[in-house]
Design a protein around this motif. Structure first.
Motif, PDB file in Angstrom:
ATOM      1  N   PHE A  80       0.862  -1.191   0.000  1.00  0.00           N
ATOM      2  CA  PHE A  80       0.000   0.000   0.000  1.00  0.00           C
ATOM      3  C   PHE A  80       0.893   1.234   0.000  1.00  0.00           C
ATOM      4  O   PHE A  80       1.643   1.471   0.937  1.00  0.00           O
ATOM      5  N   LYS A  81       0.830   2.003  -1.090  1.00  0.00           N
ATOM      6  CA  LYS A  81       1.636   3.217  -1.221  1.00  0.00           C
ATOM      7  C   LYS A  81       0.731   4.382  -1.559  1.00  0.00           C
ATOM      8  O   LYS A  81      -0.105   4.279  -2.460  1.00  0.00           O
ATOM      9  N   VAL A  82       0.892   5.471  -0.855  1.00  0.00           N
ATOM     10  CA  VAL A  82       0.110   6.662  -1.136  1.00  0.00           C
ATOM     11  C   VAL A  82       0.882   7.878  -0.635  1.00  0.00           C
ATOM     12  O   VAL A  82       1.624   7.804   0.347  1.00  0.00           O
ATOM     13  N   GLN A  83       0.719   8.983  -1.310  1.00  0.00           N
ATOM     14  CA  GLN A  83       1.328  10.234  -0.878  1.00  0.00           C
ATOM     15  C   GLN A  83       0.479  11.384  -1.376  1.00  0.00           C
ATOM     16  O   GLN A  83      -0.310  11.242  -2.307  1.00  0.00           O
ATOM     17  N   GLY A  84       0.600  12.507  -0.717  1.00  0.00           N
ATOM     18  CA  GLY A  84      -0.175  13.673  -1.118  1.00  0.00           C
ATOM     19  C   GLY A  84      -0.122  14.745  -0.053  1.00  0.00           C
ATOM     20  O   GLY A  84       0.618  14.637   0.928  1.00  0.00           O
ATOM     21  N   ILE A  85      -0.913  15.764  -0.248  1.00  0.00           N
ATOM     22  CA  ILE A  85      -0.956  16.885   0.691  1.00  0.00           C
ATOM     23  C   ILE A  85      -2.395  17.079   1.120  1.00  0.00           C
ATOM     24  O   ILE A  85      -3.212  17.604   0.366  1.00  0.00           O
ATOM     25  N   GLU A  86      -2.722  16.596   2.307  1.00  0.00           N
ATOM     26  CA  GLU A  86      -4.040  16.834   2.881  1.00  0.00           C
ATOM     27  C   GLU A  86      -4.038  18.115   3.706  1.00  0.00           C
ATOM     28  O   GLU A  86      -5.043  18.804   3.802  1.00  0.00           O
ATOM     29  N   ILE A  87      -2.892  18.416   4.323  1.00  0.00           N
ATOM     30  CA  ILE A  87      -2.743  19.618   5.143  1.00  0.00           C
ATOM     31  C   ILE A  87      -1.490  20.337   4.664  1.00  0.00           C
ATOM     32  O   ILE A  87      -0.405  19.748   4.624  1.00  0.00           O
ATOM     33  N   GLU A  88      -1.612  21.595   4.312  1.00  0.00           N
ATOM     34  CA  GLU A  88      -0.459  22.338   3.814  1.00  0.00           C
ATOM     35  C   GLU A  88       0.533  22.575   4.939  1.00  0.00           C
ATOM     36  O   GLU A  88       0.180  22.686   6.106  1.00  0.00           O
ATOM     37  N   GLY A  89       1.810  22.653   4.586  1.00  0.00           N
ATOM     38  CA  GLY A  89       2.857  22.876   5.569  1.00  0.00           C
ATOM     39  C   GLY A  89       4.121  22.176   5.142  1.00  0.00           C
ATOM     40  O   GLY A  89       4.294  21.800   3.979  1.00  0.00           O
ATOM     41  N   SER A  90       5.002  21.954   6.086  1.00  0.00           N
ATOM     42  CA  SER A  90       6.278  21.309   5.795  1.00  0.00           C
ATOM     43  C   SER A  90       6.117  19.798   5.836  1.00  0.00           C
ATOM     44  O   SER A  90       5.019  19.271   5.989  1.00  0.00           O
ATOM     45  N   ASN A  91       7.235  19.103   5.724  1.00  0.00           N
ATOM     46  CA  ASN A  91       7.223  17.645   5.767  1.00  0.00           C
ATOM     47  C   ASN A  91       7.572  17.110   7.148  1.00  0.00           C
ATOM     48  O   ASN A  91       8.002  15.964   7.288  1.00  0.00           O
ATOM     49  N   ASP A  92       7.398  17.936   8.172  1.00  0.00           N
ATOM     50  CA  ASP A  92       7.710  17.503   9.532  1.00  0.00           C
ATOM     51  C   ASP A  92       6.785  16.369   9.959  1.00  0.00           C
ATOM     52  O   ASP A  92       5.644  16.254   9.500  1.00  0.00           O
ATOM     53  N   ALA A  93       7.276  15.522  10.858  1.00  0.00           N
ATOM     54  CA  ALA A  93       6.435  14.473  11.424  1.00  0.00           C
ATOM     55  C   ALA A  93       5.254  15.131  12.147  1.00  0.00           C
ATOM     56  O   ALA A  93       5.407  16.134  12.841  1.00  0.00           O
ATOM     57  N   GLY A  94       4.099  14.570  11.970  1.00  0.00           N
ATOM     58  CA  GLY A  94       2.913  15.137  12.596  1.00  0.00           C
ATOM     59  C   GLY A  94       2.032  15.893  11.633  1.00  0.00           C
ATOM     60  O   GLY A  94       0.926  16.293  11.992  1.00  0.00           O
ATOM     61  N   VAL A  95       2.504  16.086  10.387  1.00  0.00           N
ATOM     62  CA  VAL A  95       1.726  16.815   9.389  1.00  0.00           C
ATOM     63  C   VAL A  95       1.109  15.823   8.404  1.00  0.00           C
ATOM     64  O   VAL A  95       1.806  14.998   7.832  1.00  0.00           O
ATOM     65  N   ASP A  96      -0.164  15.892   8.225  1.00  0.00           N
ATOM     66  CA  ASP A  96      -0.940  15.124   7.247  1.00  0.00           C
ATOM     67  C   ASP A  96      -1.667  13.956   7.904  1.00  0.00           C
ATOM     68  O   ASP A  96      -2.337  14.143   8.894  1.00  0.00           O
ATOM     69  N   VAL A  97      -1.511  12.733   7.364  1.00  0.00           N
ATOM     70  CA  VAL A  97      -2.389  11.615   7.732  1.00  0.00           C
ATOM     71  C   VAL A  97      -1.598  10.508   8.421  1.00  0.00           C
ATOM     72  O   VAL A  97      -0.448  10.236   8.070  1.00  0.00           O
ATOM     73  N   GLN A  98      -2.225   9.864   9.398  1.00  0.00           N
ATOM     74  CA  GLN A  98      -1.617   8.745  10.108  1.00  0.00           C
ATOM     75  C   GLN A  98      -2.476   7.500   9.941  1.00  0.00           C
ATOM     76  O   GLN A  98      -3.674   7.506  10.220  1.00  0.00           O
ATOM     77  N   TYR A  99      -1.863   6.412   9.466  1.00  0.00           N
ATOM     78  CA  TYR A  99      -2.549   5.136   9.336  1.00  0.00           C
ATOM     79  C   TYR A  99      -2.325   4.306  10.596  1.00  0.00           C
ATOM     80  O   TYR A  99      -1.401   4.580  11.368  1.00  0.00           O
ATOM     81  N   PRO A 100      -3.138   3.273  10.808  1.00  0.00           N
ATOM     82  CA  PRO A 100      -3.070   2.528  12.071  1.00  0.00           C
ATOM     83  C   PRO A 100      -1.696   1.950  12.385  1.00  0.00           C
ATOM     84  O   PRO A 100      -1.350   1.762  13.559  1.00  0.00           O
ATOM     85  N   TRP A 101      -0.899   1.610  11.376  1.00  0.00           N
ATOM     86  CA  TRP A 101       0.400   0.989  11.612  1.00  0.00           C
ATOM     87  C   TRP A 101       1.517   2.026  11.792  1.00  0.00           C
ATOM     88  O   TRP A 101       2.675   1.664  11.968  1.00  0.00           O
TER      89      TRP A 101
END
Length: 226
Positions: A80-101
């Motif tokens: 399963f591979k996916v990437q994108g921008i759901e929330i604008e900002g930097s690439n810091d950890a904590g930005v965008d989406v988190q999956y269960p794993w």
């Protein structure tokens, strides 16, 4: 001349009105006063990650026979591979989406998965199918802004029976699925059903095929596909 205190590196705003502020504005100002009572300098400057949790999707009872309009996706392994921008900002950890794993939200995701077999609709839910749901369940969303925006007087336009229903929210889709005795697929299930285990670019293969997708009704006619 206005005079008021403001903390170092802080910020403020002024609201000017020609008449006395309405009750709603006064309530907003009172709430803002409450929220800004604590100085910004009192908050920690350390970056902390706000964990996310996927809304659980309850399993449905496995069918004894092939459900009408559905196909069975066999169990299997895929990446399963996916990437994108759901929330604008930097690439810091904590930005965008988190999956269960994952232990934090992020922009880029790649995870080997083994999926159990499941059933999925062969085609999107149509206007006619959604109309049956509305008539049977008497469903109406709490927030109906833009709900079924392209319908009129409680029904879809003539000739739109088999067109996919649009202008529905996630809550609307969940309600329909529950009524139909189904559930919404997880994102990785949907991608596995379309992509398969061979990492194909499109559900039908790796080469673009315009006849395999609906034509655009606004931007261009379908004459070039006839």
């Amino acid at each position: 001349m206005l005079s008021f205190s403001i903390e170092a590196h802080g910020y403020g705003a002024l609201l000017a009105t020609k008449t006395a502020p309405e009750a709603a504005v006064q309530a907003l100002m009172s709430k803002m006063k409450e929220l800004t009572a604590r100085p910004l300098a009192s908050y920690s400057h350390e970056w902390t990650v706000l964990p996310q949790e996927v809304v659980p999707i309850a399993a449905t009872k496995p069918p004894s026979v092939t459900p009408v309009g559905m196909v069975k996706i066999p169990a299997g392994d895929f990446v399963f591979k996916v990437q994108g921008i759901e929330i604008e900002g930097s690439n810091d950890a904590g930005v965008d989406v988190q999956y269960p794993w994952e232990n934090s939200p992020r922009r880029f995701h790649e995870q080997p998965l083994h999926l159990k077999s499941f059933w999925i609709d062969k085609y999107p839910v149509t206007n006619a199918e959604f109309k049956k749901f509305l008539d049977s369940a008497h469903y109406h969303p709490q927030d109906d802004l833009n709900f079924l925006r392209d319908w009129k007087d409680g029904s879809f336009p003539a000739g739109w029976e088999n067109k996919p229903v649009t202008w529905v929210s996630l809550e609307d889709a969940r309600a329909y699925a529950a009524w139909a005795g189904k559930r919404l697929p997880h994102e990785w299930e949907w991608q596995y059903a379309a992509q398969g285990s061979d990492d194909r670019s499109y559900p039908w293969g790796n080469d673009w095929n315009a006849s395999a997708v609906p034509c655009r009704t606004r931007a261009a006619p379908c004459a070039d596909r006839m």
